[in-house]
Design a protein around this motif. Structure first.
Motif, PDB file in Angstrom:
ATOM      1  N   LEU A 435       0.847  -1.190   0.000  1.00  0.00           N
ATOM      2  CA  LEU A 435       0.000   0.000   0.000  1.00  0.00           C
ATOM      3  C   LEU A 435       0.882   1.240   0.000  1.00  0.00           C
ATOM      4  O   LEU A 435       2.045   1.184   0.399  1.00  0.00           O
ATOM      5  CB  LEU A 435      -0.913  -0.010   1.224  1.00  0.00           C
ATOM      6  CG  LEU A 435      -2.003  -1.088   1.245  1.00  0.00           C
ATOM      7  CD1 LEU A 435      -2.643  -1.141   2.617  1.00  0.00           C
ATOM      8  CD2 LEU A 435      -3.038  -0.843   0.158  1.00  0.00           C
ATOM      9  N   ARG A 534      -6.499   0.427  -2.269  1.00  0.00           N
ATOM     10  CA  ARG A 534      -7.075  -0.447  -1.258  1.00  0.00           C
ATOM     11  C   ARG A 534      -7.968  -1.507  -1.889  1.00  0.00           C
ATOM     12  O   ARG A 534      -8.038  -2.638  -1.398  1.00  0.00           O
ATOM     13  CB  ARG A 534      -7.845   0.378  -0.232  1.00  0.00           C
ATOM     14  CG  ARG A 534      -6.928   1.331   0.517  1.00  0.00           C
ATOM     15  CD  ARG A 534      -7.574   1.914   1.745  1.00  0.00           C
ATOM     16  NE  ARG A 534      -6.631   2.816   2.411  1.00  0.00           N
ATOM     17  CZ  ARG A 534      -5.671   2.434   3.235  1.00  0.00           C
ATOM     18  NH1 ARG A 534      -5.519   1.153   3.487  1.00  0.00           N
ATOM     19  NH2 ARG A 534      -4.867   3.311   3.808  1.00  0.00           N
ATOM     20  N   HIS A 537      -5.618  -4.018  -3.253  1.00  0.00           N
ATOM     21  CA  HIS A 537      -4.999  -4.710  -2.132  1.00  0.00           C
ATOM     22  C   HIS A 537      -5.965  -5.736  -1.535  1.00  0.00           C
ATOM     23  O   HIS A 537      -5.571  -6.860  -1.184  1.00  0.00           O
ATOM     24  CB  HIS A 537      -4.588  -3.681  -1.066  1.00  0.00           C
ATOM     25  CG  HIS A 537      -3.785  -4.264   0.055  1.00  0.00           C
ATOM     26  ND1 HIS A 537      -4.307  -4.451   1.311  1.00  0.00           N
ATOM     27  CD2 HIS A 537      -2.500  -4.702   0.117  1.00  0.00           C
ATOM     28  CE1 HIS A 537      -3.397  -4.975   2.107  1.00  0.00           C
ATOM     29  NE2 HIS A 537      -2.276  -5.137   1.399  1.00  0.00           N
ATOM     30  N   ALA A 538      -7.220  -5.362  -1.427  1.00  0.00           N
ATOM     31  CA  ALA A 538      -8.223  -6.287  -0.892  1.00  0.00           C
ATOM     32  C   ALA A 538      -8.383  -7.500  -1.796  1.00  0.00           C
ATOM     33  O   ALA A 538      -8.525  -8.633  -1.322  1.00  0.00           O
ATOM     34  CB  ALA A 538      -9.549  -5.559  -0.718  1.00  0.00           C
ATOM     35  N   ASN A 613      -2.379  -7.793   7.385  1.00  0.00           N
ATOM     36  CA  ASN A 613      -2.543  -7.014   6.160  1.00  0.00           C
ATOM     37  C   ASN A 613      -4.000  -6.654   5.912  1.00  0.00           C
ATOM     38  O   ASN A 613      -4.308  -5.574   5.383  1.00  0.00           O
ATOM     39  CB  ASN A 613      -1.986  -7.801   4.974  1.00  0.00           C
ATOM     40  CG  ASN A 613      -0.476  -7.937   5.026  1.00  0.00           C
ATOM     41  OD1 ASN A 613       0.218  -7.067   5.564  1.00  0.00           O
ATOM     42  ND2 ASN A 613       0.054  -9.031   4.485  1.00  0.00           N
ATOM     43  N   SER A 614      -4.906  -7.547   6.285  1.00  0.00           N
ATOM     44  CA  SER A 614      -6.333  -7.268   6.095  1.00  0.00           C
ATOM     45  C   SER A 614      -6.794  -6.141   6.998  1.00  0.00           C
ATOM     46  O   SER A 614      -7.585  -5.275   6.592  1.00  0.00           O
ATOM     47  CB  SER A 614      -7.155  -8.535   6.366  1.00  0.00           C
ATOM     48  OG  SER A 614      -6.805  -9.558   5.470  1.00  0.00           O
ATOM     49  N   ARG A 616      -4.918  -3.783   8.051  1.00  0.00           N
ATOM     50  CA  ARG A 616      -4.298  -2.572   7.533  1.00  0.00           C
ATOM     51  C   ARG A 616      -5.106  -1.985   6.379  1.00  0.00           C
ATOM     52  O   ARG A 616      -5.133  -0.768   6.185  1.00  0.00           O
ATOM     53  CB  ARG A 616      -2.862  -2.885   7.064  1.00  0.00           C
ATOM     54  CG  ARG A 616      -2.099  -1.689   6.539  1.00  0.00           C
ATOM     55  CD  ARG A 616      -0.818  -2.125   5.844  1.00  0.00           C
ATOM     56  NE  ARG A 616       0.069  -2.800   6.755  1.00  0.00           N
ATOM     57  CZ  ARG A 616       0.951  -2.169   7.555  1.00  0.00           C
ATOM     58  NH1 ARG A 616       1.017  -0.846   7.531  1.00  0.00           N
ATOM     59  NH2 ARG A 616       1.741  -2.852   8.343  1.00  0.00           N
ATOM     60  N   ASN A 617      -5.751  -2.862   5.608  1.00  0.00           N
ATOM     61  CA  ASN A 617      -6.444  -2.405   4.409  1.00  0.00           C
ATOM     62  C   ASN A 617      -7.535  -1.399   4.741  1.00  0.00           C
ATOM     63  O   ASN A 617      -7.718  -0.391   4.039  1.00  0.00           O
ATOM     64  CB  ASN A 617      -7.028  -3.610   3.666  1.00  0.00           C
ATOM     65  CG  ASN A 617      -7.697  -3.229   2.387  1.00  0.00           C
ATOM     66  OD1 ASN A 617      -8.909  -2.922   2.356  1.00  0.00           O
ATOM     67  ND2 ASN A 617      -6.933  -3.221   1.290  1.00  0.00           N
ATOM     68  N   THR A 619     -10.772  -1.581   4.465  1.00  0.00           N
ATOM     69  CA  THR A 619     -12.050  -1.719   3.757  1.00  0.00           C
ATOM     70  C   THR A 619     -12.744  -3.040   4.088  1.00  0.00           C
ATOM     71  O   THR A 619     -13.837  -3.299   3.593  1.00  0.00           O
ATOM     72  CB  THR A 619     -11.821  -1.636   2.243  1.00  0.00           C
ATOM     73  OG1 THR A 619     -10.988  -2.725   1.828  1.00  0.00           O
ATOM     74  CG2 THR A 619     -11.154  -0.321   1.869  1.00  0.00           C
ATOM     75  N   ASN A 702     -15.288  -3.499  -4.302  1.00  0.00           N
ATOM     76  CA  ASN A 702     -13.983  -2.971  -4.734  1.00  0.00           C
ATOM     77  C   ASN A 702     -13.737  -3.237  -6.210  1.00  0.00           C
ATOM     78  O   ASN A 702     -13.186  -2.391  -6.930  1.00  0.00           O
ATOM     79  CB  ASN A 702     -12.875  -3.616  -3.902  1.00  0.00           C
ATOM     80  CG  ASN A 702     -12.972  -3.246  -2.433  1.00  0.00           C
ATOM     81  OD1 ASN A 702     -13.423  -2.140  -2.093  1.00  0.00           O
ATOM     82  ND2 ASN A 702     -12.574  -4.155  -1.554  1.00  0.00           N
TER      83      ASN A 702
END
Length: 881
Positions: A435, A534, A537-538, A613-614, A616-617, A619, A702
């Protein structure tokens, strides 16, 4: 009473007086002649003796002095004594009478009586002058009858004169026939203590008094015959100490005597004709090289000071364009030294520019030989410019004893090109997904053989979809180098957010630059960084979650197979379990279970990283994160607590100390625990699938937003190229044609993504039976979005930019509308983090834990970006002069 005696002198008779006078003259004449001739003989004989001895050997000075003293003594000592005896001792008549008496005793006595009567003292009474006169007359008459010369002693003056004449003739002959030898001997005779060298008929040139020779090595003495030599013998002889003599023939005016190696000093006696020489031979070790150094003057562009290095291996490695001065130090003081001839692989050394004369001309470098500067035991070449390739520099030297060094001493100069610097990035993978707020910690390493000028980072971005934004591009100089810096390592932190880099593909590379003019920068292998939005990333996390669930399901299948095998083993009785075959089956099951434990631990670590990481996302809804956390926790418990119990029981069942009953119990407990583990794994899979289903649902929003954004970018790209509306591709500017082709490709990719969104919505509705997803799917099918997106692609191909832009905007708005419907759905997991789950303390605890986790992540990101800013600050300081 007075004395009445008186003397009366009567002269000798005249005849007698004359006879005595004549006798005296004859005596004196003979003896004086003898003395003179004896003195001359002594001088001539001593001279000839020196002449003769000099013909045989170099008469020493002391011998010549003795000979000279002996020769002159006849004239200086013998002659006065001889004259005193015969002249001074025979001046009176009575002395003559006694001499005559030796030959004629009677006559001599009477003559002696007459001489005595001449001075006799008598009284007047007894004095008879007549009688005395008569007596004297009688004796005179008798003497007159005889010749007194018969009474003279034997005279040798004639012999002496003949000897003198003979010696004089011999000496004269020598002076006439061999005047050089005669005059040389005359000088050596007259001046015996002088340093006058002996003249020889065989004349050798430059015969040394001392001759240093290599110790233990055979040597030769080469003597050259002078052109003025009167005698040229065919063979010469030489003898070292008491060793056997050696001979040498005359060859082209030289006599070369060969001797074996010697350890101790000695004398060599040379005999060639009448030439005699002695040479002191001093065996000594050859002068060896104790050290070799090279002073390197680097090219000006390197800005390096001169460097002095030892050359123990005889090889000097320098960069092309350098100047090298070679210096050797010998074990003794040197008299001369040379280097050359040179041999090179590709080129020869050339004189350094400093060797140029005032006229500006460069003196030609003699590749055959060149003298070296001598300072005691050190010898140095001048500065030699190295061009390229390898050059061999042989050296030879001679010490102050005249000995030469061992042959074959060579120094090789290898000229190397100034190689380009190398640089690479360490501590980071070649592919990285992140990110914008995340930070990459890495280390930049740069190396160069002759100094780094600077090094740093450089990046260049590339959008994977059409957009009106400008791709990121920048560089960061980490440190300004210096000529002496050959290696540098600098930690660096890179954060896209620090440099305001939006989501795109980045190519990150390190660069390094050395001092070689015109070379420029050298880059490392690139690091590809995918900076994701994001939504992207998701979607990536969703794919990772899918793989994690697949691994978990695969592990469950393996565990079930292991359970079935353990159940088969459970049916064996204790004796069979204790058998070799039974223990082998248990060991195999234990090893398989151990591998399962390792897989589960690794999968648990992946799941925890995925959870971080999730979170951090930002969303992904809370309920999905909660189920992911429960899945990770269950995996951790299985790997650390539950599954190792099965492994331990299987290990205990193999113990030979066990009883049969104990082995049966251990297997039974292992099967029981494994059944519980398998049930827990199934529950974990259900939780993971539930979380994944919610994850997947949230990704539709997304994905739709991403497709909408791509259509919006295509619309903007089409409007930017509207000035070329309707032009054929052949008429377009190459840059405009490239942008148009990229837009066509992106439109094709977006159409494909939308098609898969429809497919995934259908499958998801089938699994979840959620009505809101069915409604969106029906709307997409009814809208015929596939055809609409294809029309945009065709319009772009035809360069109908206005039409394509309008269509793209419409479909972008439609995709956003569908995304908002799913996002705002009451039951949608993407609807803002609500979603399912019982209320109460459990949700509050997880919510608190989630907030703490996100705070920690934010703190870590802040610290990482601070490191990135610190790297940027150092870069500014490096650029500030």
């Amino acid at each position: 009473m007075p004395d009445d005696r008186h003397s009366s002198s009567a002269p000798l008779p005249e005849s007698l007086r004359r006879q005595l006078e004549e006798f005296r003259r004859q005596l004196w004449r003979s003896k004086i002649a003898e003395a003179i001739f004896a003195g001359i003989f002594g001088l001539l004989f001593s001279y000839l003796l020196v002449f003769g001895l000099d013909r045989l050997w170099p008469t020493p000075a002391i011998v010549r002095l003795i000979i000279l003293l002996g020769g002159t003594s006849l004239a200086a000592v013998f002659a006065p004594i001889w004259l005193h005896r015969w002249v001074w001792g025979h001046r009176h008549d009575n002395q003559l009478a006694r001499l005559i008496a030796r030959k004629h005793p009677g006559l001599g006595d009477r003559l002696l009586g007459v001489v005595e009567l001449q001075k006799q003292l008598e009284n007047e009474d007894s004095l008879s002058p007549r009688l005395r006169a008569a007596a004297m007359e009688a004796v005179a008459a008798e003497a007159e009858k005889r010749k007194l010369n018969d009474s003279l002693p034997a005279s040798r003056h004639r012999r002496w004169s003949l000897a003198v004449i003979a010696l004089f003739l011999i000496a004269g002959t020598a002076l006439v026939i061999v005047p050089k030898a005669g005059l040389n001997s005359l000088k050596r005779w007259l001046f015996p203590l002088s340093s006058t060298a002996r003249y020889t008929f065989t004349l050798l040139e430059d015969v040394p008094f001392q001759l240093p020779v290599p110790q233990g090595e055979a040597f030769s003495i080469d003597l050259r015959l002078s052109e003025d030599s009167e005698w040229q013998p065919e063979i010469g002889e030489a003898q070292y100490g008491r060793q056997d003599p050696v001979w040498a023939k005359l060859d082209d005016g030289h006599y070369r005597f060969e001797f074996p190696g010697q350890q101790d000093p000695g004398e060599v006696r040379i005999q060639i004709g009448d030439a005699r020489h002695e040479i002191t031979v001093i065996p000594s070790l050859r002068p060896s090289i104790s050290s070799t150094v090279a002073e390197i003057n680097y090219p000006d562009y390197l800005e390096l000071e001169n460097r002095i290095i030892d050359v123990p291996t005889g090889v000097v490695t320098v960069v092309e364009g350098s100047q090298v001065q070679l210096t050797i130090e010998a074990s003794r003081a040197l008299a001369s030294a040379e280097f050359g001839p040179l041999s090179a692989a590709t080129s020869l050394l050339t004189p350094a520019p400093s060797a140029r004369q005032d006229s500006g001309e460069t003196p030609a470098f003699d590749p055959e030989a060149a003298s070296m500067d001598i300072s005691d035991s050190r010898a140095s070449t001048g500065f030699l410019k190295v061009t390229s390739g390898s050059t061999n520099v042989p050296m030879s030297w001679r010490d102050d004893l005249g000995l030469t060094g061992n042959e074959g001493f060579t120094i090789r100069i290898d000229a190397l090109k100034d190689e380009a610097p190398t640089t690479y990035l360490q501590g980071v993978q070649t592919q990285k997904v992140m990110l914008p707020e995340e930070t990459i910690d890495l280390e930049v390493i740069a190396e160069d053989d002759y100094g780094l000028k600077e090094y740093g980072l450089v990046w260049e971005g590339q959008f994977t979809r059409p957009t009106d934004e400008v791709p990121a591009k920048g560089e960061l100089r980490l440190e300004e180098g210096q000529p002496s810096m050959n290696r540098a390592a600098m930690p660096a932190a890179f954060s896209p957010l620090t440099y305001e880099i939006s989501p795109q593909k980045l190519t990150l590379r390190a660069y390094a630059e050395d001092y070689l003019p015109g070379r420029g920068r050298v880059y490392s292998q690139p690091i590809i960084i995918h900076v994701l939005s994001r939504d992207e990333h998701a979607q990536m996390l969703k794919n990772q979650f899918d793989r994690a669930i697949s691994e978990l399901e695969d592990m469950a299948r393996r565990e079930r197979n292991l359970l079935e095998e353990n159940q088969r083993i459970e049916r064996l009785d204790g004796e069979e379990l204790q058998s070799e075959e039974g223990r082998q089956r248990l060991a195999e099951q234990e090893e398989a279970e151990r591998q399962q434990v390792e897989r589960m631990e690794n999968l648990a670590e992946k799941m925890e990283e995925l959870l971080k990481n999730s979170s951090r996302n930002g969303t992904i809804d809370k309920e999905t994160l909660k189920k992911m956390a429960e899945t990770a926790q269950a995996m951790r418990e299985l790997g650390e607590q539950d599954m190792p119990k099965v492994e331990d029981k299987l290990d205990e069942a193999q113990d030979q100390k066990n009883t049969e009953e104990k082995s049966e119990q251990d297997v039974e407990k292992a099967v029981e625990q494994q059944q519980q583990n398998l049930e827990k794994m199934q529950e974990t899979i259900e939780k993971a699938n539930d979380a994944n289903q919610r994850f997947e649902a949230s990704t539709f929003v997304n994905r739709l937003k991403k497709a909408a954004g791509e259509e919006e970018a295509i619309a903007m790209t089409a409007l930017a190229g509207s000035r070329n509306f309707g032009l054929h591709s052949r008429e377009l500017d190459p840059a405009d044609l490239r942008l148009l082709n990229e837009a066509v490709r992106q439109q094709s990719d977006t159409a494909s993504d939308v098609h898969w969104i429809q497919e995934d919505l259908g499958h998801f509705f089938t699994r979840s039976n959620k009505q809101e997803f069915r409604e969106i799917l029906d709307e997409m099918i009814t809208s015929e979005i596939d055809l609409g997106l294809e029309d945009i692609r065709l319009s772009l191909i035809k360069n109908h930019s206005y039409i394509a832009a309008d269509q793209a905007k419409n479909w972008s708005a439609k995709l956003l509308e569908w995304a908002k419907k799913l996002e705002g759905s009451e039951d949608s997991p993407a609807g803002g983090g609500g979603g399912g789950g019982g209320g109460g303390g459990e949700d509050e605890d997880f919510d608190f834990m989630l907030r703490v986790m996100r705070l920690i992540q934010q703190e870590q990101d802040l610290r990482a970006r601070t490191r990135a800013l610190e790297t940027l600050r150092r870069s500014f300081e490096a650029e500030t002069p």
